[in-house]
Design an enzyme around this catalytic site. Structure first.
Site, mmCIF file in Angstrom:
data_model
loop_
_atom_site.group_PDB
_atom_site.id
_atom_site.type_symbol
_atom_site.label_atom_id
_atom_site.label_comp_id
_atom_site.label_asym_id
_atom_site.label_seq_id
_atom_site.Cartn_x
_atom_site.Cartn_y
_atom_site.Cartn_z
ATOM 1 N N CYS A 41 3.092 -12.134 -1.950
ATOM 2 C CA CYS A 41 4.025 -12.752 -2.900
ATOM 3 C C CYS A 41 5.480 -12.376 -2.637
ATOM 4 C CB CYS A 41 3.659 -12.331 -4.324
ATOM 5 S SG CYS A 41 3.841 -10.557 -4.552
ATOM 6 N N ASP A 43 6.888 -9.565 -3.353
ATOM 7 C CA ASP A 43 7.374 -8.547 -4.284
ATOM 8 C C ASP A 43 7.434 -7.183 -3.600
ATOM 9 O OD1 ASP A 43 7.568 -10.413 -6.251
ATOM 10 O OD2 ASP A 43 5.652 -9.944 -7.177
ATOM 11 N N CYS A 70 6.305 -8.458 -10.036
ATOM 12 C CA CYS A 70 5.807 -9.142 -11.220
ATOM 13 C C CYS A 70 5.534 -8.141 -12.344
ATOM 14 C CB CYS A 70 4.544 -9.897 -10.873
ATOM 15 S SG CYS A 70 3.150 -8.800 -10.636
ATOM 16 N N CYS A 114 -1.326 -7.062 -6.873
ATOM 17 C CA CYS A 114 -0.257 -6.421 -7.659
ATOM 18 C C CYS A 114 -0.546 -4.917 -7.770
ATOM 19 C CB CYS A 114 -0.154 -7.038 -9.039
ATOM 20 S SG CYS A 114 -0.127 -8.845 -9.053
HETATM 21 FE FE1 FES Z 1 3.504 -10.058 -6.546
HETATM 22 FE FE2 FES Z 1 2.191 -9.265 -8.665
HETATM 23 S S1 FES Z 1 2.648 -11.310 -8.090
HETATM 24 S S2 FES Z 1 2.976 -8.046 -7.087
#
Ligand code: FES
Length: 158
Positions: A41, A43, A70, A114
């Site tokens: 993602c 992140d 997130c 995540c």
């Molecule tokens: Fe990327 Fe949760 S959607 S860490």
């Protein structure tokens, strides 16, 4: 309990945890820091660890995190930094993403990465222990980077 019910329970607990996330921000005198990015993602999450000696063992005194991710990653990191206190590096290394969720309960399948982001940042920080002298003055973050393991990719932050 049905799968849908488990997911909504989890989401409710995440919402509660986000009302007052614990241990956010840099630990200025940390002994170790780990940063990872999720290829799933994009992140990112960084975790700092501060150790202390207790009863002849070196244990985690404090852990903190900063997340560019997130809400689930923030809630799991908040739980993880609480439950890491008092653990040795070896004990912390044994913890899976699901262990790190603490009272949030098991991660729903869509949220596993995540939790793995938090686990990856923790393991990246632990890779510096106990080799890292304390305090870690003079060591840049890129010096501290280690090759990634599994699906986690280490990404420098500005
Ligand atoms: Fe990327 Fe949760 S959607 S860490």
């Amino acid at each position: 309990m049905s799968h849908r019910r488990e997911v909504s329970d989890f989401e409710e607990k995440v919402r509660e945890a986000l009302l007052s996330p614990k241990n956010q921000g840099e630990l200025a005198d940390a002994d170790a820091v780990g940063t990872v990015g999720s290829p799933d993602c994009g992140d990112m999450l960084r975790m700092w660890l501060k150790f202390k000696d207790k009863d002849g063992k070196r244990v985690i005194d404090r852990a903190s995190f900063q997340s560019f991710g997130c809400q689930t990653a923030i809630a799991v990191a908040s739980m993880a930094t609480e439950l890491l206190q008092g653990k040795t590096a070896e004990e912390a290394r044994e913890l899976s993403a699901n262990d790190l969720t603490g009272g949030l309960g098991p991660l729903p399948p869509m949220k596993i990465h995540c939790g793995q982001l938090v686990e990856g940042a923790l393991k990246s920080a632990l890779d510096q222990e106990p080799a890292l002298p304390s305090p870690s003055v003079g060591r840049t973050l890129s010096d501290a980077m280690r090759p990634p393991s599994g699906k986690i990719r280490i990404v420098p932050l500005d």
